[in-house]
Design a protein around this motif. Structure first.
Motif, PDB file in Angstrom:
ATOM      1  N   GLN A   1      19.624  48.349  61.193  1.00  0.00           N
ATOM      2  CA  GLN A   1      18.477  49.227  60.953  1.00  0.00           C
ATOM      3  C   GLN A   1      17.647  49.329  62.225  1.00  0.00           C
ATOM      4  OE1 GLN A   1      17.990  50.756  57.942  1.00  0.00           O
ATOM      5  NE2 GLN A   1      19.922  49.833  57.358  1.00  0.00           N
TER       6      GLN A   1
ATOM      7  N   ASN B   1       9.499  42.668  59.290  1.00  0.00           N
ATOM      8  CA  ASN B   1      10.112  41.860  58.245  1.00  0.00           C
ATOM      9  C   ASN B   1      11.344  42.520  57.620  1.00  0.00           C
ATOM     10  OD1 ASN B   1       8.769  43.865  56.865  1.00  0.00           O
ATOM     11  ND2 ASN B   1       8.008  42.528  55.252  1.00  0.00           N
ATOM     12  N   SER B   2      11.862  43.570  58.255  1.00  0.00           N
ATOM     13  CA  SER B   2      13.108  44.233  57.855  1.00  0.00           C
ATOM     14  C   SER B   2      13.086  44.800  56.435  1.00  0.00           C
ATOM     15  CB  SER B   2      14.303  43.274  57.998  1.00  0.00           C
ATOM     16  OG  SER B   2      14.420  42.837  59.325  1.00  0.00           O
ATOM     17  N   ASP B   3      11.912  45.310  55.997  1.00  0.00           N
ATOM     18  CA  ASP B   3      11.843  45.926  54.674  1.00  0.00           C
ATOM     19  C   ASP B   3      11.914  47.449  54.732  1.00  0.00           C
ATOM     20  OD1 ASP B   3       9.349  46.623  55.632  1.00  0.00           O
ATOM     21  OD2 ASP B   3       8.236  45.796  53.935  1.00  0.00           O
ATOM     22  N   GLY B   4      12.101  47.996  55.944  1.00  0.00           N
ATOM     23  CA  GLY B   4      12.221  49.445  56.088  1.00  0.00           C
ATOM     24  C   GLY B   4      10.903  50.164  56.281  1.00  0.00           C
ATOM     25  N   ARG B   5       9.791  49.421  56.319  1.00  0.00           N
ATOM     26  CA  ARG B   5       8.474  50.034  56.505  1.00  0.00           C
ATOM     27  C   ARG B   5       7.824  49.495  57.770  1.00  0.00           C
ATOM     28  NH1 ARG B   5       5.343  49.162  50.922  1.00  0.00           N
ATOM     29  NH2 ARG B   5       5.389  47.076  51.784  1.00  0.00           N
TER      30      ARG B   5
ATOM     31  N   ASP C   1       8.975  47.337  62.400  1.00  0.00           N
ATOM     32  CA  ASP C   1       9.190  46.767  61.071  1.00  0.00           C
ATOM     33  C   ASP C   1       9.536  45.303  61.318  1.00  0.00           C
ATOM     34  OD1 ASP C   1       9.998  45.959  58.567  1.00  0.00           O
ATOM     35  OD2 ASP C   1      11.786  47.206  58.520  1.00  0.00           O
TER      36      ASP C   1
ATOM     37  N   ASP D   1       5.138  47.892  59.847  1.00  0.00           N
ATOM     38  CA  ASP D   1       4.036  47.008  59.505  1.00  0.00           C
ATOM     39  C   ASP D   1       3.263  46.507  60.723  1.00  0.00           C
ATOM     40  OD1 ASP D   1       6.717  45.165  58.284  1.00  0.00           O
ATOM     41  OD2 ASP D   1       5.882  44.832  60.250  1.00  0.00           O
TER      42      ASP D   1
ATOM     43  N   TYR E   1       2.235  42.331  54.217  1.00  0.00           N
ATOM     44  CA  TYR E   1       3.319  43.264  53.845  1.00  0.00           C
ATOM     45  C   TYR E   1       3.095  43.960  52.523  1.00  0.00           C
ATOM     46  CZ  TYR E   1       5.365  40.512  57.573  1.00  0.00           C
ATOM     47  OH  TYR E   1       5.579  39.870  58.752  1.00  0.00           O
ATOM     48  N   ASP E   2       1.822  44.336  52.247  1.00  0.00           N
ATOM     49  CA  ASP E   2       1.532  45.056  51.007  1.00  0.00           C
ATOM     50  C   ASP E   2       1.389  46.557  51.209  1.00  0.00           C
ATOM     51  OD1 ASP E   2      -0.898  45.261  52.311  1.00  0.00           O
ATOM     52  OD2 ASP E   2      -2.076  44.431  50.656  1.00  0.00           O
TER      53      ASP E   2
ATOM     54  N   ASP F   1      14.495  49.242  63.953  1.00  0.00           N
ATOM     55  CA  ASP F   1      13.270  48.624  63.473  1.00  0.00           C
ATOM     56  C   ASP F   1      12.079  48.698  64.415  1.00  0.00           C
ATOM     57  OD1 ASP F   1      14.019  46.564  65.340  1.00  0.00           O
ATOM     58  OD2 ASP F   1      15.179  45.639  63.754  1.00  0.00           O
TER      59      ASP F   1
END
Length: 124
Positions: free
Chosen positions: A66, A88-92, A86, A94, A115-116, A68
């Protein structure tokens, strides 16, 4: 139109990388690079205004497949003035660092440390 190269060392590791350059009708260009030979793109560079200088470069820094981290020259002066990641590798995205006063230095940052989806740390 696309051109393929397999003899360019884009990342400076001494090994040839797999590079595909796509030229678009509007003059923009995109370079997709596989730096480790696994068939997955590790870097994408985009020249959106066709001046021969990359305006946005996206990287897969953690080798998870991905992209990132994105480094951008948003004002076209040839100097990166925004980095988004990104972490933390969540696709968003941050974390974002940027040049708030256009002096060529990244001098401000925002980060979503819990990460909210909401930036909760601002550094200026």
């Amino acid at each position: 139109m696309s051109e393929h190269y397999d003899n360019i060392d884009v990342n400076g590791d001494g090994q040839a990388d797999d590079v595909t350059v796509t030229h678009h009708e509007d003059g923009s260009q995109q370079m997709d690079v596989d730096t480790d030979g696994d068939g997955v793109t590790d870097m994408v560079a985009r020249d959106v205004d066709g001046d021969g200088v990359a305006d946005h470069v996206a990287y897969d820094l953690d080798s998870d497949g991905q992209l990132d981290t994105v480094v951008s020259d948003t004002d076209g002066d040839g100097t990166a003035d925004r980095v988004a990641a990104d972490t933390n590798s969540d696709g968003r995205t941050d974390a974002v660092a940027y040049d708030s006063n256009q002096d060529g230095q990244l001098d401000a940052a925002v980060q979503d440390t819990d990460y909210d989806g909401t930036a909760d740390t601002v550094l200026v």
